[in-house]
Design an enzyme around this catalytic site. Structure first.
Site, PDB file in Angstrom:
ATOM      1  CE  LYS A  54      -6.522   6.327  -0.633  1.00  0.00           C
ATOM      2  NZ  LYS A  54      -6.350   4.984  -1.180  1.00  0.00           N
ATOM      3  CD  GLN A  98      -3.741   2.821  -2.429  1.00  0.00           C
ATOM      4  OE1 GLN A  98      -4.379   3.223  -1.463  1.00  0.00           O
ATOM      5  NE2 GLN A  98      -3.954   3.271  -3.643  1.00  0.00           N
ATOM      6  CG  ASP A 121     -10.903   0.809   0.397  1.00  0.00           C
ATOM      7  OD1 ASP A 121     -11.034   1.936  -0.100  1.00  0.00           O
ATOM      8  OD2 ASP A 121      -9.839   0.177   0.394  1.00  0.00           O
TER       9      ASP A 121
HETATM   10  N1  GUN Z   1      -6.217   1.982  -5.239  1.00  0.00           N
HETATM   11  C1  GUN Z   1      -6.696   3.010  -5.973  1.00  0.00           C
HETATM   12  N2  GUN Z   1      -7.813   3.510  -5.400  1.00  0.00           N
HETATM   13  C2  GUN Z   1      -8.032   2.782  -4.286  1.00  0.00           C
HETATM   14  C3  GUN Z   1      -9.020   2.820  -3.268  1.00  0.00           C
HETATM   15  O1  GUN Z   1      -9.967   3.624  -3.276  1.00  0.00           O
HETATM   16  N3  GUN Z   1      -8.900   1.907  -2.269  1.00  0.00           N
HETATM   17  C4  GUN Z   1      -7.895   0.998  -2.234  1.00  0.00           C
HETATM   18  N4  GUN Z   1      -7.858   0.126  -1.213  1.00  0.00           N
HETATM   19  N5  GUN Z   1      -6.950   0.926  -3.166  1.00  0.00           N
HETATM   20  C5  GUN Z   1      -7.030   1.812  -4.185  1.00  0.00           C
END
Ligand code: GUN
Length: 296
Positions: A54, A98, A121
């Protein structure tokens, strides 16, 4: 004739190029560089890989990408204080904590602490509500938003089509339904959500013009469950043991690709389908958050 393969890598690259151009335009016009801050609590190796990708994707799009790494033992109050600080920081337009977070932390409490205007998100209840009512101000979760972009970009006419979604998760199934029932491009579907208590699953899936599998069961969707000519979108990412593979496992989707592609008209592969779209949509949401923050 085998189904046309929907190339998520290529579509995601186009989205990321648009995001980079939008970020550059915002910087030129308003002096604002869109910024995403990811908070990672603990040292789960898979999460560390996601978070690194990311941050890298942000930088490639000319955006600010920062990661705050906290120890697994971090008290919930400390994480909430970090979110408060990011909420108040005008240079941070998107905040992502996350998931999963360690067990002593209440994930819902964390999500609700994020300013909904920075919730790129799309997990905050305010954004879930906005997506449901079709408020364009809201942020849709990245995976279903990415699926919708894939449908549009691959020329699928969704209006009036029967869309069947397998899985009722908060992150994929429910928001996917909310997006597809709206009026407009990539939507106007008649939507059914199937789940673990659904009776006669095959009767539902066989009606689908658009079948979206998001159940986390390796290769569960077989050719006999698919209507000839259907568009099949596979959201699943499952590890299955494979002694012949270098890592001892391989990644498969929720759809049995090789057989279903003989029946479907279009299909997404795994990997290289929905997966790459998720980060692309995260970047798109962050640029939009930055734009909205300055009224641009
Ligand atoms: N863990 C796995 N995929 C995601 C996501 O798209 N967002 C977040 N915050 N955590 C994740």
């Amino acid at each position: 004739m085998p189904a046309e393969r929907i190339d998520g890598v290529a579509i995601a690259a186009r989205v990321r190029a648009t995001v980079a151009a939008d970020a550059a335009a915002l910087k030129a016009a308003r002096g604002v560089t869109p910024g995403l801050t990811v908070v990672l609590v603990g040292d789960d190796p898979a999460s560390a890989v996601y978070v690194a990708s990311k941050e890298k994707a942000c930088k490639e799009a000319g955006m600010n990408g920062e990661t705050i790494r906290l120890a697994a033992s971090t008290p919930e109050a400390e994480l909430l204080a970090v979110i408060d600080r990011l909420n108040a920081d005008a240079t941070v337009h998107g905040i992502l904590v996350q998931m999963p977070v360690p067990k002593h932390i209440d994930a819902q409490k964390v999500i609700r602490r994020i300013d909904p205007r920075k919730d790129v998100d799309g997990f905050h209840p305010v954004n879930a509500g906005k997506v449901l009512i079709g408020d364009a101000d809201g942020f849709a979760p990245c995976t279903p938003a990415g699926v919708q972009v894939m449908l549009v970009e691959s020329g699928v006419d969704t209006a009036g089509k029967e869309a069947v979604i397998l899985g009722r998760s908060t992150i994929v199934g429910k928001p996917m339904a909310a997006l597809l029932i709206q009026s407009g491009k990539g939507a106007d579907c008649t939507v059914t959500i199937c789940h673990s208590r659904t009776k006669d699953l095959k009767a539902h899936t066989r009606r689908a013009d658009i079948l979206i599998a998001a159940i986390g069961k390796p290769e569960m969707v077989t050719a006999d469950m698919v209507k000839p000519g259907a568009v099949v979108i596979d959201v699943g990412i499952n590890r299955v043991d494979d002694p012949t593979a270098k890592k001892g496992y391989r990644i498969v989707g929720d759809v049995q690709y090789d057989t279903v592609r003989e029946v479907a008209s279009k299909i997404t592969p795994v990997p290289g389908g929905v997966g790459p779209m998720t980060i692309a949509m995260l970047l798109a949401n962050t640029v939009r958050a930055a734009r909205l923050s300055v009224g641009a």
